[in-house]
Design a protein around this motif. Sequence first.
Motif, PDB file in Angstrom:
ATOM      1  N   ALA A  33       0.840  -1.209   0.000  1.00 30.11           N
ATOM      2  CA  ALA A  33       0.000   0.000   0.000  1.00 30.11           C
ATOM      3  C   ALA A  33       0.871   1.252   0.000  1.00 30.11           C
ATOM      4  CB  ALA A  33      -0.924  -0.010   1.212  1.00 30.11           C
ATOM      5  N   THR A  36       2.440   1.592  -3.517  1.00 29.82           N
ATOM      6  CA  THR A  36       1.412   1.948  -4.484  1.00 29.82           C
ATOM      7  C   THR A  36       1.037   3.426  -4.359  1.00 29.82           C
ATOM      8  OG1 THR A  36       0.530  -0.296  -4.452  1.00 29.82           O
ATOM      9  CG2 THR A  36      -0.924   1.424  -5.285  1.00 29.82           C
ATOM     10  N   GLY A  37       0.874   3.895  -3.134  1.00 28.72           N
ATOM     11  CA  GLY A  37       0.523   5.293  -2.928  1.00 28.72           C
ATOM     12  C   GLY A  37       1.668   6.247  -3.190  1.00 28.72           C
ATOM     13  N   THR A  38       2.891   5.801  -2.952  1.00 25.89           N
ATOM     14  CA  THR A  38       4.048   6.673  -3.146  1.00 25.89           C
ATOM     15  C   THR A  38       4.361   6.870  -4.616  1.00 25.89           C
ATOM     16  OG1 THR A  38       4.982   5.997  -1.028  1.00 25.89           O
ATOM     17  CG2 THR A  38       6.493   6.960  -2.615  1.00 25.89           C
ATOM     18  N   GLY A  40       2.300   5.826  -7.243  1.00 26.72           N
ATOM     19  CA  GLY A  40       1.124   5.901  -8.098  1.00 26.72           C
ATOM     20  C   GLY A  40       0.947   4.687  -8.991  1.00 26.72           C
ATOM     21  N   GLN A  44      -3.273   4.603  -9.330  1.00 25.34           N
ATOM     22  CA  GLN A  44      -3.637   5.281  -8.083  1.00 25.34           C
ATOM     23  C   GLN A  44      -3.014   6.672  -8.029  1.00 25.34           C
ATOM     24  OE1 GLN A  44      -5.605   4.231  -5.525  1.00 25.34           O
ATOM     25  NE2 GLN A  44      -6.107   2.449  -6.774  1.00 25.34           N
ATOM     26  N   GLU A  45      -3.708   7.585  -7.398  1.00 24.37           N
ATOM     27  CA  GLU A  45      -3.133   8.907  -7.177  1.00 24.37           C
ATOM     28  C   GLU A  45      -2.064   8.800  -6.098  1.00 24.37           C
ATOM     29  OE1 GLU A  45      -5.911  11.959  -6.359  1.00 24.37           O
ATOM     30  OE2 GLU A  45      -7.338  11.229  -7.833  1.00 24.37           O
ATOM     31  N   ARG A  46      -1.077   9.666  -6.184  1.00 29.35           N
ATOM     32  CA  ARG A  46      -0.042   9.691  -5.152  1.00 29.35           C
ATOM     33  C   ARG A  46      -0.655  10.187  -3.857  1.00 29.35           C
ATOM     34  NH1 ARG A  46       5.765  10.451  -7.146  1.00 29.35           N
ATOM     35  NH2 ARG A  46       5.667   9.371  -9.119  1.00 29.35           N
ATOM     36  N   ASP A  47      -0.387   9.466  -2.799  1.00 34.40           N
ATOM     37  CA  ASP A  47      -1.004   9.766  -1.510  1.00 34.40           C
ATOM     38  C   ASP A  47       0.077   9.870  -0.444  1.00 34.40           C
ATOM     39  OD1 ASP A  47      -2.698  10.064   0.623  1.00 34.40           O
ATOM     40  OD2 ASP A  47      -3.386   7.992   0.626  1.00 34.40           O
ATOM     41  N   SER A  50      -0.017   7.185   2.469  1.00 39.57           N
ATOM     42  CA  SER A  50      -0.065   5.762   2.127  1.00 39.57           C
ATOM     43  C   SER A  50       0.750   4.898   3.078  1.00 39.57           C
ATOM     44  CB  SER A  50       0.418   5.554   0.694  1.00 39.57           C
ATOM     45  OG  SER A  50       1.766   5.965   0.574  1.00 39.57           O
TER      46      SER A  50
END
Length: 101
Positions: A33, A36-38, A40, A44-47, A50
């Motif tokens: 997770a 994936t967030g770091t 993208g 997925q959008e960068r979060d 995450s």
Amino acid sequence: MAAQHWLDTLRFGLVCRITIIAFATLYLLALFAFLTGTFGWFGQERDPLSGVFLLPLGLPWVLAVDLFSEAAKPWLAAIAPVLNLLALIMICRWARGLRQE
């Protein structure tokens, strides 16, 4: 009496194995997770949040991350749960050695 000792040892080994596998699985899911967030991945959008699932898995080591630079903090927080996983493995090995004596 010997059968009961054998059963207790087997039960303890099973509890240790399940705990280690569960912790490792949770760590891998949280790491996935985070990555994936770091980066993208998978559209997925960068979060920036995450990595929040890694924090409880990495306690208390994650508290020492503040001593390092801002660029290193996310990566050190991602590695911190490995220390807890290694601690679990070492505790189980140590306890197994005590039970076999």
